[in-house]
Scaffold this motif. Sequence first.
Motif, PDB file in Angstrom:
ATOM      1  N   LEU A  63       0.809  -1.207   0.000  1.00  0.00           N
ATOM      2  CA  LEU A  63       0.000   0.000   0.000  1.00  0.00           C
ATOM      3  C   LEU A  63       0.848   1.266   0.000  1.00  0.00           C
ATOM      4  O   LEU A  63       1.980   1.281   0.494  1.00  0.00           O
ATOM      5  N   THR A  64       0.254   2.344  -0.527  1.00  0.00           N
ATOM      6  CA  THR A  64       0.815   3.677  -0.381  1.00  0.00           C
ATOM      7  C   THR A  64       0.368   4.229   0.976  1.00  0.00           C
ATOM      8  O   THR A  64      -0.528   3.681   1.617  1.00  0.00           O
ATOM      9  N   PRO A  65       0.970   5.311   1.459  1.00  0.00           N
ATOM     10  CA  PRO A  65       0.546   5.887   2.744  1.00  0.00           C
ATOM     11  C   PRO A  65      -0.923   6.269   2.791  1.00  0.00           C
ATOM     12  O   PRO A  65      -1.535   6.281   3.873  1.00  0.00           O
ATOM     13  N   SER A  66      -1.534   6.560   1.644  1.00  0.00           N
ATOM     14  CA  SER A  66      -2.945   6.963   1.612  1.00  0.00           C
ATOM     15  C   SER A  66      -3.904   5.783   1.594  1.00  0.00           C
ATOM     16  O   SER A  66      -5.119   5.964   1.631  1.00  0.00           O
ATOM     17  N   GLY A  67      -3.370   4.554   1.533  1.00  0.00           N
ATOM     18  CA  GLY A  67      -4.227   3.377   1.497  1.00  0.00           C
ATOM     19  C   GLY A  67      -4.529   2.867   0.110  1.00  0.00           C
ATOM     20  O   GLY A  67      -5.247   1.874  -0.044  1.00  0.00           O
ATOM     21  N   ASP A  68      -4.015   3.530  -0.908  1.00  0.00           N
ATOM     22  CA  ASP A  68      -4.136   2.990  -2.266  1.00  0.00           C
ATOM     23  C   ASP A  68      -3.182   1.803  -2.413  1.00  0.00           C
ATOM     24  O   ASP A  68      -2.194   1.684  -1.684  1.00  0.00           O
ATOM     25  N   ILE A  69      -3.479   0.949  -3.368  1.00  0.00           N
ATOM     26  CA  ILE A  69      -2.612  -0.202  -3.619  1.00  0.00           C
ATOM     27  C   ILE A  69      -1.525   0.194  -4.612  1.00  0.00           C
ATOM     28  O   ILE A  69      -1.811   0.716  -5.699  1.00  0.00           O
ATOM     29  N   ALA A  70      -0.290  -0.041  -4.209  1.00  0.00           N
ATOM     30  CA  ALA A  70       0.854   0.315  -5.057  1.00  0.00           C
ATOM     31  C   ALA A  70       1.287  -0.838  -5.937  1.00  0.00           C
ATOM     32  O   ALA A  70       1.687  -0.634  -7.096  1.00  0.00           O
ATOM     33  N   ARG A  71       1.191  -2.069  -5.397  1.00  0.00           N
ATOM     34  CA  ARG A  71       1.696  -3.217  -6.146  1.00  0.00           C
ATOM     35  C   ARG A  71       1.080  -4.492  -5.591  1.00  0.00           C
ATOM     36  O   ARG A  71       0.770  -4.588  -4.396  1.00  0.00           O
ATOM     37  N   LEU A  72       0.893  -5.471  -6.470  1.00  0.00           N
ATOM     38  CA  LEU A  72       0.418  -6.791  -6.073  1.00  0.00           C
ATOM     39  C   LEU A  72       1.475  -7.823  -6.431  1.00  0.00           C
ATOM     40  O   LEU A  72       2.067  -7.769  -7.512  1.00  0.00           O
ATOM     41  N   VAL A  73       1.675  -8.772  -5.517  1.00  0.00           N
ATOM     42  CA  VAL A  73       2.627  -9.853  -5.767  1.00  0.00           C
ATOM     43  C   VAL A  73       1.946 -11.170  -5.399  1.00  0.00           C
ATOM     44  O   VAL A  73       1.404 -11.315  -4.304  1.00  0.00           O
ATOM     45  N   GLU A  74       1.986 -12.129  -6.321  1.00  0.00           N
ATOM     46  CA  GLU A  74       1.352 -13.421  -6.091  1.00  0.00           C
ATOM     47  C   GLU A  74       2.308 -14.359  -5.355  1.00  0.00           C
ATOM     48  O   GLU A  74       3.388 -14.675  -5.853  1.00  0.00           O
ATOM     49  N   LYS A  75       1.929 -14.776  -4.146  1.00  0.00           N
ATOM     50  CA  LYS A  75       2.688 -15.724  -3.320  1.00  0.00           C
ATOM     51  C   LYS A  75       4.184 -15.396  -3.284  1.00  0.00           C
ATOM     52  O   LYS A  75       5.027 -16.188  -3.713  1.00  0.00           O
ATOM     53  N   PRO A  76       4.528 -14.230  -2.755  1.00  0.00           N
ATOM     54  CA  PRO A  76       5.945 -13.820  -2.754  1.00  0.00           C
ATOM     55  C   PRO A  76       6.780 -14.661  -1.798  1.00  0.00           C
ATOM     56  O   PRO A  76       6.329 -15.015  -0.702  1.00  0.00           O
ATOM     57  N   ALA A  77       8.000 -14.982  -2.196  1.00  0.00           N
ATOM     58  CA  ALA A  77       8.905 -15.744  -1.334  1.00  0.00           C
ATOM     59  C   ALA A  77       9.306 -14.927  -0.119  1.00  0.00           C
ATOM     60  O   ALA A  77       9.485 -15.463   0.983  1.00  0.00           O
ATOM     61  N   GLU A  78       9.448 -13.612  -0.307  1.00  0.00           N
ATOM     62  CA  GLU A  78       9.789 -12.707   0.796  1.00  0.00           C
ATOM     63  C   GLU A  78       8.783 -11.559   0.797  1.00  0.00           C
ATOM     64  O   GLU A  78       9.022 -10.489   0.226  1.00  0.00           O
ATOM     65  N   PRO A  79       7.619 -11.756   1.438  1.00  0.00           N
ATOM     66  CA  PRO A  79       6.557 -10.739   1.403  1.00  0.00           C
ATOM     67  C   PRO A  79       7.007  -9.419   2.022  1.00  0.00           C
ATOM     68  O   PRO A  79       7.672  -9.389   3.056  1.00  0.00           O
ATOM     69  N   ARG A  80       6.627  -8.332   1.383  1.00  0.00           N
ATOM     70  CA  ARG A  80       6.895  -6.995   1.912  1.00  0.00           C
ATOM     71  C   ARG A  80       5.669  -6.431   2.624  1.00  0.00           C
ATOM     72  O   ARG A  80       5.661  -5.265   3.021  1.00  0.00           O
TER      73      ARG A  80
END
Length: 357
Positions: free
Chosen positions: A146-163
Amino acid sequence: MKALVLAGGAGTRLRPLTHTSAKQLVPVANKPILFYGLEQIRDAGITDVGIIVGDTRAEIEAAVGDGTALGITPTYLPQQAPLGLAHALLTAADFLGDDDFVMFLGDNLVEGGIADAVETFRRERPDAQLLLKQVPDPERFGVAELTPSGDIARLVEKPAEPRSDLALVGIYLFTSKILDAARRIEPSARGELEITDAIQRLLDDGARVRSSLLEGWWLDTGKKDELLDANRIVLGSIGRSVAGEVDADSEVVGEVMVEAGASIVRSTVRGPAVIGAGCRIVDSFVGPFTSIGARTCIESSEVDFSVVLEDCLVRGISRLEGSLLGRNVELTRTRRRPAAHRFLLGDHSQVEIEGGS
């Protein structure tokens, strides 16, 4: 506003139960999982519902029918093959037209419904709005950053190292822009058109994709233990209702639903539990967090923390717990000699034998 409900999956993780039954119709607290979502869609003020169906189309249509009992108007949309959520979306393109819509995975169970999320979407009208849930194991899911405003910045499918620990719940609100985005993506490595790729295309186009954080529980019912846990949580809120017969030698304790036509004879039922219509519980104990389907007979047995579907017979079983029995199952004790376990099991069955037996 319309709704698109996906009910075409094969349910491989619930086999052998789903060899003969749609996974979306497996019951939780004696009600098909699919019905919870349809009711929440209706309660959000949406009644025009497209239902994606696959190989289990006949069963889904028989259960939902014309939608009168659920307060919706369904349109059944056959998907030729399970080629991804974005493929299902494109299958429904003619039904959706230019309307805004909510897309809801048919095996989802969420607490509190979607009315607030739908109202927020209608008021703010972003290009997309995704329901998210904080999870302890985000590497198992699609994850949103997410961005600081709550918008979605990026999607990652089943990440090995989730952010992020924010998982996609499987409930999405879209404008028709998502259809154009889905038409411009390529199949993933597993050969499917992924909804996360379509949403990422929206993001790349500069669209606004908002998030809604789900505060209550979200239940994945794809495996036996997960289904039993869902049953436990939902049963915790059923209340007490005894419409069947309970004889003088029986005891019904706590939050228990005994549906009409059921009979409890020389038995104890300790809630939360639900006993389906036409059941017979005789000389038995039914423990907490157990659902017994319609017309099932439990005799001289103990059943605890289990889901037993319709038309089963459980007789002479000293202790059955943490179990999921499909329809028309017979589980009985025999006096035949030599003493032995005797099974007739379908593909993908799981059996645990008590140690030392």
